[in-house]
Enzyme design. Structure first.
Site, mmCIF file in Angstrom:
data_model
loop_
_atom_site.group_PDB
_atom_site.id
_atom_site.type_symbol
_atom_site.label_atom_id
_atom_site.label_comp_id
_atom_site.label_asym_id
_atom_site.label_seq_id
_atom_site.Cartn_x
_atom_site.Cartn_y
_atom_site.Cartn_z
ATOM 1 N N TYR A 160 0.822 -1.219 0.000
ATOM 2 C CA TYR A 160 0.000 0.000 0.000
ATOM 3 C C TYR A 160 0.854 1.266 0.000
ATOM 4 C CZ TYR A 160 -4.225 -2.638 1.098
ATOM 5 O OH TYR A 160 -5.281 -3.495 1.066
ATOM 6 N N LYS A 227 2.717 -14.090 6.099
ATOM 7 C CA LYS A 227 2.846 -15.139 5.093
ATOM 8 C C LYS A 227 4.345 -15.369 4.870
ATOM 9 C CE LYS A 227 0.894 -17.717 1.891
ATOM 10 N NZ LYS A 227 0.183 -18.937 2.203
ATOM 11 N N ASP A 281 -3.102 -17.278 5.580
ATOM 12 C CA ASP A 281 -4.279 -17.949 5.009
ATOM 13 C C ASP A 281 -5.012 -18.800 6.049
ATOM 14 O OD1 ASP A 281 -1.873 -19.677 2.995
ATOM 15 O OD2 ASP A 281 -2.391 -20.045 5.064
ATOM 16 N N ASP A 305 -6.099 -5.471 6.090
ATOM 17 C CA ASP A 305 -7.247 -4.933 5.363
ATOM 18 C C ASP A 305 -8.285 -6.048 5.147
ATOM 19 O OD1 ASP A 305 -8.875 -3.318 3.936
ATOM 20 O OD2 ASP A 305 -7.545 -3.032 2.228
#
Ligand code: NAP
Length: 590
Positions: A160, A227, A281, A305
Site C-alpha cells: 500500500y 505469510k 491464510d 485490510d
C-alpha cells in the site's frame, strides 16, 4: 494556536502527554468531523449517546467539550474549495484525540483518498479494529459470542506504500531491466511492478502498540499474522522483528507460545501475555472455526485490510464495526463504512459503527465506566428489536427505526445502574475465564491436539515433545509404572543419581529387565534398571534435525534440552504423529 474557522470551546482543557502517557482532564476538548453523506446523521446520534453515557457515569464531574473540525465537502464549503485544510490537521495534532464520520473521496481533487491523506499527514501508523459480538445482532456464525478480537493493522508500509510502476511505462521498463540484469530476477514480459517495503521500524512500532494494548487490557495473547513461509524477507521478517521486540521490550510480561509448551507444560504463567504467530491464510479459517483462540492480532497492511473486514462480517458487518487510526498518541476514531450517499440526510442508517468508535475512544481515554454503560445497554436495544433498516432486514418481526430513534432507544437504556454494569462485567469475565481455562487444560493434557486446533504447526523439538516427568532414582518400579499410567506415558525420566546423570525407564525396560528376569516390580528401583546413556537435542532443533538424530543414534527417543537442562522427551511416535496430523514438509505450506 489560533484558527480561522475552528473555535475551541472556552470551558474545556486540552488533552496532553506526560511521561509518555495521555493525561485526560475532566473536561477534555475533543475534535469531531461530521463527514459527508450519512456522516451528519450518524455523528449527531454518536454525540448524543456519548454525552448521555458520560453524564450517567460521572454525574457531571466529567464532560467532553466537543470542537467541530472540518474535512471533506463541508470543509470545501467553508475553506473555499479546500477539502483538506491544514488547520484541521493542526487542530487534531493539538487536541490529540478526534472522531470522524466517513468522507467522500473528491473526484479530481488531487487526493488518492482523504482518509489515506489523513493517515499519511498525521503518520497514523496503526489501524485498530476491535471486532466483538453484541447479543442479538444478526450474524452468520453459530457461536458469534466467541468472537472478541482486536486487529492492529500496519497502515503505512507494504504494497500500500504506493511504490508501483505501470506496465509499459519508462520507469517500469528501467526497473524491469535492473531486476533482470542486475539481480537475476525472472518474471513475464510487461509485468506491472510493485514494491513491498516492510521495515523493522514500521513492524516494531505496530507490534509494540498491540502488545501494550494486550497488557493494559488483560488480554490472553497477541498473534503475529504473516505469510512468512513464502515472503521470507518481508512478511517473515515482520514475524522475526515482532518476536524480537516482544523479547527486548516486554521480556518479563510475555511468554512465547514455544516457551508455553516447552517450558511451562501448556500453562500460562500468571499475568503473562502469550505471543504466537500464524500463517495468513490459515487465520481466515481459524477466525471462523475457532475465534476464541484469537485475542489481539498484529499484522501488515494488506493482510490487515482483508482480515478486519472478514472478521467484521462475523459479528454483523460494516454497519457495526468500529475503528481508529493512531500514531504514538494522536488517535482518530472513525466509522469503518463509507458515506452511503444514497441515504444522506434521511435519518435512516445504522449509527452503531460510529457509536462503537466513540466507545473505543472512551476506552482509549480511560473513561471505561461510560464505555461499559453503552456496551451494556446496546444488546438490550437489539434484543428488543429496535433496529435500523439494515439489521431489520435480517431479523424477524423487527421494529425498524430511524437513526435518531435508535439513538433515543439506546440512551433510554443507558441506566447507569451499577448492578447492571457489574453483572455485565462479571458475565464477560466469567465467559472469558472459562474459555481460557478450557484451552489451557487441553494444552496440558493433549498438547498435540491443542496445537492442531489452534492452527499451530509445530516446527521444533520443543513443539512436539512431551514435557519432562520424572521420579527419583530410589522409586520402586511399581510406583513408577503407576505414575506412567496416571500420566498416560510410556516412559519416565529418572532424576540424576550420584553421578549426576539423568536416566530413562520405558515400559519396555520393565518387561525386559524386570518381568523377563522373574523379578518383582516392588523390589527393584528404577535407578537399578534406568538407561543412562541418553542422547539429547536442543529445544529449537527443527523436526528434520530430530528425525536425523533419531536415525544417527539409532534410538527411539531423545531428551530435549534447553540451556543444558532436560525439559522433555521426543520420541519416534511423536514424530510420526506430527507427520500424520500435519503432513510431511514442515514450513513448506503455501
Ligand atoms: P459505503 O458508503 O460503505 O456504502 C455501501 C453500502 O453499505 C450502503 O449502500 C449500505 O448498504 C451499507 N452501509 C454503509 N454504511 C451503513 C450504515 N451506517 N448503516 C447501514 N448500512 C450501511 O460504501 P461505498 O458506497 O462504496 O462508498 C461511498 C463513499 O464512501 C465513497 O466516496 C468512498 O470513497 C467513501 N468511503 C469512505 C470511507 C471513510 O471515510 N472511512 C470508507 C469507505 C468508503 P445497503 O445499500 O445494502 O443498505
Amino acid at each position: 494556536m489560533s484558527y480561522q474557522h475552528i473555535h475551541l470551546p472556552e470551558h474545556g482543557e486540552k488533552i496532553s502527554v506526560k511521561d509518555g502517557r495521555l493525561h485526560i482532564p475532566d473536561k477534555p476538548i475533543i475534535g469531531y468531523v461530521e463527514g459527508d453523506g450519512i456522516g451528519p446523521d450518524i455523528t449527531r446520534a454518536m454525540l448524543r449517546v456519548l454525552d448521555a453515557a458520560i453524564e450517567k457515569a460521572y454525574a457531571g464531574n466529567r464532560q467532553i467539550q466537543w470542537c467541530e473540525l472540518f474535512l471533506g465537502e463541508k470543509a470545501g464549503r467553508i475553506y473555499d474549495g479546500n477539502y483538506f485544510p491544514d488547520e484541521t490537521l493542526s487542530a487534531i495534532r493539538e487536541l490529540i484525540v478526534a472522531i470522524k464520520g466517513p468522507l467522500t473521496t473528491p473526484v479530481g481533487g488531487g487526493f488518492r483518498s482523504l482518509n489515506v491523506s489523513l493517515r499519511q499527514a498525521l503518520d497514523l501508523y496503526a489501524c485498530v479494529r476491535p471486532v466483538r459480538y453484541y447479543s442479538g445482532v444478526p450474524s452468520p456464525m453459530k457461536e458469534p459470542e466467541k468472537v472478541d478480537v482486536v486487529i492492529f493493522r500496519e497502515n503505512t508500509e507494504d504494497v500500500y506504500a504506493g511504490i508501483e510502476y505501470e506496465s509499459g511505462t519508462e520507469d517500469n521498463i528501467r526497473l524491469a531491466r535492473f531486476l533482470r540484469q542486475e539481480m537475476g530476477a525472472e518474471f513475464f514480459e510487461d509485468a506491472g511492478l510493485g514494491v513491498k517495503p516492510i521495515s523493522p521500524f514500521g513492524s516494531k512500532r505496530l507490534v509494540r502498540k498491540a502488545i501494550q494494548y494486550a497488557i493494559d487490557n488483560h488480554r490472553e495473547s497477541v498473534t503475529l499474522v504473516h505469510k512468512g513461509n513464502i515472503m521470507k524477507f518481508t512478511e517473515g521478517a515482520f514475524r522475526t522483528w515482532g518476536y524480537e521486540l516482544a523479547k527486548e521490550e516486554f521480556g518479563d510480561q510475555v511468554v512465547t507460545e514455544e516457551e508455553l509448551y516447552a517450558v511451562h507444560g501448556g500453562k500460562t504463567p500468571a499475568g503473562k501475555v502469550i505471543i504466537k504467530d500464524r500463517i495468513a491464510d490459515i487465520i481466515f479459517q481459524l477466525l471462523q472455526l475457532r475465534p476464541a483462540e484469537f485475542d489481539v492480532i498484529a499484522t501488515m497492511n494488506l493482510n490487515g485490510d482483508y482480515l478486519s473486514d472478514a472478521a467484521a462480517a462475523e459479528v454483523g458487518g460494516m454497519g457495526i464495526a468500529p475503528g481508529a487510526n493512531t500514531a504514538d498518541h494522536v488517535a482518530v476514531f472513525e466509522a469503518t463504512h463509507g458515506t452511503a450517499p444514497k441515504y444522506a440526510d434521511q435519518d435512516k442508517v445504522n449509527p452503531s459503527s460510529l457509536i462503537f468508535s466513540g466507545v473505543m475512544m472512551l476506552e482509549y481515554m480511560g473513561w471505561r465506566e461510560a464505555a461499559d454503560l453503552i456496551n451494556a445497554a446496546y444488546p438490550r436495544v437489539i434484543q428488543e428489536k429496535f433496529v435500523t433498516y439494515d439489521f431489520a432486514r435480517l431479523m424477524d418481526n423487527a421494529h425498524t427505526v430511524s437513526t435518531s430513534t435508535f439513538a433515543d432507544a439506546l440512551i433510554a437504556r443507558i441506566t447507569g445502574d451499577p448492578e447492571d454494569l457489574a453483572r455485565y462485567e462479571q458475565e464477560r469475565r466469567e465467559t472469558l475465564q472459562k474459555e481460557r481455562e478450557a484451552r489451557e487444560a487441553r494444552r496440558v493434557s493433549d498438547p498435540m491436539a491443542a496445537m492442531k486446533d489452534s492452527g499451530r504447526q509445530p516446527s521444533t523439538a520443543a513443539g512436539i515433545m512431551s514435557p519432562l516427568k520424572s521420579v527419583p532414582d530410589s522409586t520402586s518400579v511399581a510406583e513408577a509404572l503407576q505414575k506412567m499410567r496416571d500420566l498416560g506415558m510410556r516412559s519416565i525420566m529418572i532424576e540424576p543419581d550420584a553421578s549426576g546423570q539423568w536416566g530413562i525407564v520405558t515400559q519396555r525396560d520393565v518387561v525386559t529387565k524386570v518381568l523377563g528376569t522373574n523379578a518383582s516390580v516392588n523390589d527393584i528401583t528404577v535407578g537399578a534398571i534406568a538407561n543412562r546413556k541418553l542422547f539429547s537435542i536442543p529445544a529449537d532443533a527443527t523436526l528434520p534435525m530430530v528425525a536425523e538424530a533419531l536415525r544417527h543414534y539409532d534410538v527411539r527417543r531423545l531428551v530435549v534440552e534447553a540451556k543444558g537442562t532436560p525439559i522433555g522427551i521426543v520420541s519416534q511416535t511423536d514424530l510420526i504423529q506430527v507427520i500424520e496430523e500435519f503432513d510431511w514438509g514442515w514450513g513448506l505450506h503455501e
